[in-house]
Design an enzyme around this catalytic site. Structure first.
Site, mmCIF file in Angstrom:
data_model
loop_
_atom_site.group_PDB
_atom_site.id
_atom_site.type_symbol
_atom_site.label_atom_id
_atom_site.label_comp_id
_atom_site.label_asym_id
_atom_site.label_seq_id
_atom_site.Cartn_x
_atom_site.Cartn_y
_atom_site.Cartn_z
ATOM 1 N N HIS A 129 -2.952 -0.304 2.975
ATOM 2 C CA HIS A 129 -4.084 0.406 2.385
ATOM 3 C C HIS A 129 -4.613 -0.355 1.177
ATOM 4 O O HIS A 129 -4.098 -1.401 0.807
ATOM 5 C CB HIS A 129 -3.696 1.843 2.024
ATOM 6 C CG HIS A 129 -2.604 1.970 1.003
ATOM 7 N ND1 HIS A 129 -2.801 1.762 -0.347
ATOM 8 C CD2 HIS A 129 -1.289 2.291 1.146
ATOM 9 C CE1 HIS A 129 -1.664 1.959 -0.995
ATOM 10 N NE2 HIS A 129 -0.728 2.277 -0.105
ATOM 11 N N CYS A 141 4.427 0.850 0.795
ATOM 12 C CA CYS A 141 3.363 0.319 1.638
ATOM 13 C C CYS A 141 2.963 -1.093 1.197
ATOM 14 O O CYS A 141 3.431 -1.591 0.181
ATOM 15 C CB CYS A 141 2.140 1.233 1.561
ATOM 16 S SG CYS A 141 2.429 2.902 2.191
#
Length: 165
Positions: A129, A141
């Site tokens: 992201h 992430c």
């Protein structure tokens, strides 16, 4: 071995398509023993299994990208039967809101980390992201500049992998 369509995490950034993209990873670094909430990025070869985007903020990057709706959430509760899957509001268990006020999830590449058959406590979704800012770590992430994330999203296929050595 990495293929031409793969994204490979290196000490200098994320390598994809002959380019190097600056990125950030989990605040606890890379691990071979991922656990829910540990803040680490899991080592391995992770397939890209989906793409989500905010249609009110960006143009659909590929024909297989799915719009994020107002009630879209991601279950991150290991005790929940829907752990590590997309769920809808209202939702009584712990979850992440996908349609955020900030731009972090305007475009999300979904990996197959602990999916589709999630093991409780092994860690919920590892997304690719947008980053908050250069050098700001994630909860596990991979995060990139908005322009770089969009450029990659336009070029990946359903066979692309994220390789974290």
């Amino acid at each position: 071995m990495a293929g031409a369509l793969d994204m490979v995490l290196t000490p200098k950034g994320l390598r994809f398509g002959g380019r190097m993209y600056p990125c950030t990873i989990g605040k606890a670094g890379i691990t071979s023993h991922k656990r829910e909430g540990d803040g680490a990025t899991p080592r391995g070869a992770h397939r890209i299994v989906g793409m989500l985007f905010r249609p009110d903020r960006i143009v659909q990057p590929t024909d297989w990208a799915v719009p994020i709706g107002p009630g879209d959430l991601w279950s991150d509760d290991p005790k929940d039967h829907a752990y590590n899957t997309l769920v809808q509001a209202p939702y009584p268990h712990s979850h992440e809101v996908l349609r955020r006020a900030d731009p972090l999830y305007d475009l999300v590449l979904l990996t197959d980390w602990n999916w589709p058959d999630a093991v409780a406590g092994r860690g919920s979704a590892i997304f690719i992201h947008q980053w908050r800012c250069p050098g700001y770590p994630t909860e596990g992430c991979i995060a990139l500049r908005r322009v770089d994330l969009y450029a990659i999203a336009c070029r990946i296929t359903r066979h692309t992998r994220l390789i974290v050595p």
